[in-house]
Motif scaffolding. Structure first.
Motif: not given
Length: 557
Positions: A356-381
């Protein structure tokens, strides 16, 4: 001739039995106890005591109290029940255990004579503060936390204990009417009992090491940080968990206490605590069941809501502000290189499906949950974690990166922070860091273990407790090597405060972790001197500890 030989052998065996080294009856503060003496080999025996009470039956949501004692001799040859908890086997639909659970077990090795002045190692089990126990079989008929191999091979006393978990151990309103941390107080009571009584068992009360894994590693960390343990123990080992982990502290205990109250029919006003104290323990325990359902938007670690709280007493402040209390305690802390796999496999199930492919979007959603600072933090992570990907990353690369994110956020980064704080506050104490990297034994053989697996959460336990020696047919020789290495490092450290020095030889010199050197030892079955590293995953530690806190909060689109 054969008859004479047989008589001689029988006589030698008889002498060995008669002269068996044993403590016999042992006097403790509560009364006399009698354990079981077992023969391990020629002139090697061990006394095993199971189910010694270290405190009275605890009051509901109260600190433990000293045991009133007993008359006559207490036979301590059977494990007692674990503390009441949800039953994971039935997916938390019923309970197991008892409120009468504050007991400990002791393994004392003897050579030609009865042991005296031995180092003592006190084990605290994990289980997310929800489940766990040191009493009897952990899985099928296998008793994972038997202290026999560590005690025998390292010539130390091993103690395992029970402490309250789940609702009964950690429910809190955040106020004095239900302050929480009862499980931590239980651990403290057991450590204090060992300090007061271990000399009678041949132990040295001035040389006690507390060690534990996962929630047990977090617990060990809290035991070093609380002001209540001053002088009770000398060293500590945290495996895959420290007090600086995000999941180590419940910052909104009132919310979950109200959820439990509603489930059991109690009001949520000022009478809530008194109503909860009168509620049936099974009902209370089941009401504290946690959800194992998760997603990248709500990782499973966010469900661990029955954890310690900053109560102004046992935990008087933020953990990061309490490291001065550990200034004289020698400390080892480390993680498994894929500690996050067990949990990210629940958050992002596709990582365990090879095709199975793992969507890149799932990785970004996980990063969003952990960083908790919005889009700029997710992009940096995201840019931090994909910097080595190239233009066309493989399925495996994406899956391993998601495991790395879970491992870094939940284990590696907080452990490095704790090590740094310990080293920075140390006066007389030493600090050591490790990375356990022996690949999971099921890697590539059975789901959910992909072929690229490293060491998953809890993979280290079987080696620390010597399972390759007790069940040799289940392990290759290299696993016995690894188990021998870990027992040697752990027991040398317990004896001297230096994992390299003691009664056991080790395959590589483990350097101290210092505030500028950040050196660590990689633990593996093939390890040698080349397994010493420096600045573990520094790029990622730097992101989570220095870059992210200084990024502005942005509104997600």
């Amino acid at each position: 001739m054969m008859v004479k030989l047989g008589i001689l052998v029988a006589f030698a065996a008889f002498l060995e039995t008669v002269s068996a080294t044993s403590l016999g009856l042992v006097y403790t503060e509560g009364g006399m106890v009698q354990g079981e003496n077992i023969r391990l080999g020629f002139r090697r025996h061990m006394d095993v005591f199971k189910g010694i009470p270290f405190a009275d039956i605890p009051g509901r949501f109260e600190k433990p109290k000293r045991h009133p004692g007993w008359d006559g001799v207490l036979k301590t040859t059977e494990y007692r029940k674990r503390c009441i908890q949800v039953n994971v086997v039935t997916i938390m639909t019923d309970t197991r255990g008892s409120e009468d659970c504050l007991y400990l077990n002791i393994w004392v090795p003897h050579g030609r004579s009865v042991s005296t002045g031995l180092p003592t190692m006190v084990w605290i089990y994990g289980g997310g503060f929800i489940v766990g126990g040191s009493m009897g079989a952990n899985f099928l008929d296998n008793y994972l936390y038997s202290g026999q191999e560590i005690a025998d091979r390292g010539n130390v006393i091993v103690v395992t204990l029970g402490y309250r978990v789940g609702t009964m151990g950690f429910l809190s309103t955040g106020e004095s009417d239900l302050p929480g941390n009862y499980g931590l107080w239980d651990q403290h009571a057991a450590i204090a009992w060992v300090n007061r009584n271990i000399r009678s068992f041949g132990g040295d009360p001035d040389n006690i090491t507390v060690f534990g894994e996962s929630a047990g590693g977090v617990s060990v960390s809290f035991q070093t940080l609380t002001p209540h343990n001053k002088g009770l123990f000398k060293r500590a080992i945290s495996q895959s968990g420290v007090a600086t982990c995000a999941w180590a502290i419940n910052r909104n205990p009132r919310r979950f206490a109200e959820e439990v109250a509603l489930k059991v029919g109690c009001p949520t006003d000022q009478t809530m605590a008194s109503c909860l104290k009168m509620t049936d323990p099974v009902t209370l325990t089941l009401a504290g069941s946690i959800s194992l359902s998760s997603s990248p938007d709500h990782p499973v670690f966010f469900n661990l809501v029955l954890s310690p709280v900053i109560d102004g007493d046992f935990v008087p402040d933020e953990p990061s502000n309490l490291f001065h209390n550990a200034a004289e305690i020698d400390y080892i802390a480390g993680i498994n290189d894929m500690d996050g796999h067990l949990f990210t496999g629940l958050d992002v199930p596709t990582i365990n499906r090879p095709l199975a492919d793992t969507p890149i979007e799932d990785m970004k959603r996980l990063l969003a949950s952990y960083t908790k600072k919005g889009k700029a933090a997710v992009d940096h992570a995201y840019s931090t974690y994909t910097s080595t990907w190239g233009s066309n990353p493989s399925k495996e690369t994406i899956k391993k990166t998601i495991v790395a994110i879970g491992t870094d956020f939940n284990f590696l980064v907080p452990t490095q922070a704790a090590l740094y704080l310990h080293a920075a506050n140390a006066t007389t104490s030493r600090t050591y860091s490790y990375l356990f990297s022996e690949p999971n034994r099921m890697a590539g053989i059975t789901l959910p273990y992909p072929s690229w697996m490293g060491a998953d959460h809890a993979d280290d336990l079987q080696y620390v407790f010597g399972k390759p020696f007790t069940t040799p047919l289940a392990y290759w020789p290299r696993y016995r090597d690894l188990s021998g290495y870990m027992i040697a490092y752990w027991t040398n450290f317990a004896r001297t405060g230096d994992p390299n020095k003691g009664e056991s030889s080790v395959p590589a010199t483990w350097p101290k972790f210092t505030s500028d050197g950040h050196q660590f030892l990689e633990i593996h079955s093939k390890m040698d001197r080349s397994y010493v590293g420096q600045k573990m995953r520094m790029r990622y530690v730097h992101f989570w500890t220095s870059v992210l806190p200084n990024l502005p909060m942005t509104i997600s689109e």
